[in-house]
Scaffold this active site. Structure first.
Site, PDB file in Angstrom:
ATOM      1  N   HIS A 132       0.797  -1.236   0.000  1.00  0.00           N
ATOM      2  CA  HIS A 132       0.000   0.000   0.000  1.00  0.00           C
ATOM      3  C   HIS A 132       0.829   1.287   0.000  1.00  0.00           C
ATOM      4  CE1 HIS A 132      -3.707  -2.160   0.445  1.00  0.00           C
ATOM      5  NE2 HIS A 132      -3.367  -2.672   1.625  1.00  0.00           N
ATOM      6  N   TYR A 146      -3.937 -11.287   9.655  1.00  0.00           N
ATOM      7  CA  TYR A 146      -4.048 -10.729  11.002  1.00  0.00           C
ATOM      8  C   TYR A 146      -4.534 -11.725  12.043  1.00  0.00           C
ATOM      9  CZ  TYR A 146      -3.249  -6.980   7.855  1.00  0.00           C
ATOM     10  OH  TYR A 146      -2.679  -6.223   6.851  1.00  0.00           O
TER      11      TYR A 146
END
Length: 366
Positions: free
Chosen positions: A134, A297
């Site tokens: 990102h 995650y």
């Protein structure tokens, strides 16, 4: 093709970096991956290399100097300076102790992997700590500070004429796409969830590049539910067609594990087998391959997934029973490789995806 033994980059202190108590990104997950790989004995089939810190000068091949200066400062800076610096970053990108070293280590592994491929030392290079897709030229985003993918692709372009970048993270690979949006030497292919309310909100099938880069970007926007058979139905023909049309000399894959079921931020329902099939499918084309990590995650999910994928990349079969390791208790209550969270894989219907697949295949440059 180079050496059939994959190069594997690691830094055993990587887990010491800490985004914060409530932050979903936990670098310790990478140590869990390493530990599981060593416990399975997979290191015997890898050329393990310590991830050398990349220099600031190398990072400047893409990132802006004033941006890097915000965290490449001397350790003696005061707390007041830290507070001032943190305003430059988004809330999801905190300024934590050792942030510069953190970026240098994960980027160093990716760049070193690219250099090994350039020199023909290996046909496969792996850096699970990398894949932070990102980050922009002068902006941190989505837990990413330095875009190691862009830096490694720039390195590969020194030796290879054409690079295919494939992204299977649940989030769109916006930073990489933006960097090569005007290029015809890098084909960006991203499979991701697409929704106005889902980060980063980019990645429409209408976005296909600009100028000479037109038709060298291909986005596969998906919506829930996405399970193994669904993903495979879309993934295989699109990847095969892109490789046939583009003829890449090398492939870079961002294998984000947040597309797995049960992820804390993702909402797809891929199993580790559906995810790892993508790695195996790409590997079978026998094109030099740089494999990077990304999101993920639920730490035990990440360790299981990337551990399995490392076995695939080394052509090694591993037991479904997890070997004892330093993070054993965290895998409770299931100490097996397959880990299902109760969601049954539904019967797959092609009806809802035929139109999408047909539309996307038409967008591929002839």
């Amino acid at each position: 093709m180079g050496n059939n033994t994959p190069s594997y980059f690691l830094d055993l202190n990587f887990g010491d970096f800490f985004y914060g108590v409530d932050h979903p990104m936990k670098p310790i997950r990478i140590n869990m991956v390493h530990d599981l790989i060593f416990s399975y004995g997979l290191h015997e089939h890898l050329q393990t290399d310590h991830s050398s810190k990349v220099t600031k000068k190398a990072i400047l091949n893409f990132h802006e100097n004033t941006y890097l200066a915000s965290f490449f400062k001397e350790k003696k800076r005061c707390q007041k300076s830290l507070i001032k610096i943190s305003k430059i970053f988004e809330e999801d990108c905190p300024v934590f102790s050792g942030i510069a070293a953190y970026c240098q280590i994960y980027s160093g592994g990716s760049i070193s992997g690219a250099r090994n491929l350039n020199k023909g030392k290996n046909s496969i290079a792996i850096n699970w700590s990398g894949g932070l897709h990102h980050a922009k030229r002068k902006e941190s985003s989505g837990f990413c500070y330095v875009n190691d993918i862009i830096l490694s692709i720039l390195e590969l372009l020194k030796n290879f004429k054409k690079v295919l970048y494939i992204d299977i993270d649940i989030h769109h690979g916006d930073g990489v796409e933006e960097a090569f949006y005007l290029s015809k030497r890098v084909f960006c292919l991203s499979f991701h969830k697409f929704s106005k309310n889902f980060f980063p909100g980019t990645g429409s099938h209408k976005n296909s590049g600009i100028g000479i880069g037109k038709k060298f970007t291909l986005n596969i926007p998906l919506r829930n539910p996405i399970q193994d058979k669904t993903f495979r139905y879309i993934f295989e023909p699109i990847v095969s067609t892109v490789i046939t049309k583009f003829h890449p000399d090398v492939i870079v894959i961002q294998a984000g594990a947040d597309s797995l079921e049960g992820d804390k931020l993702g909402s797809f329902d891929l199993t580790i087998f559906g995810h790892s099939h993508c790695i195996e499918f790409i590997k079978n084309f026998k094109i030099p391959l740089l494999v990077l990590g990304g999101g993920g995650y639920l730490k035990t999910n990440v360790a299981r997934c990337w551990g399995l994928e490392t076995s695939i990349l080394t052509n090694t079969t591993i037991s479904q029973f997890l070997p004892y390791n330093n993070f054993w208790r965290l895998f409770s209550p299931s100490f097996k490789l397959p880990h299902f969270l109760g969601k049954k894989q539904k019967e797959f219907s092609k009806k809802n995806f035929k139109i999408l697949k047909k539309k996307i295949l038409k967008n591929i440059k002839k």
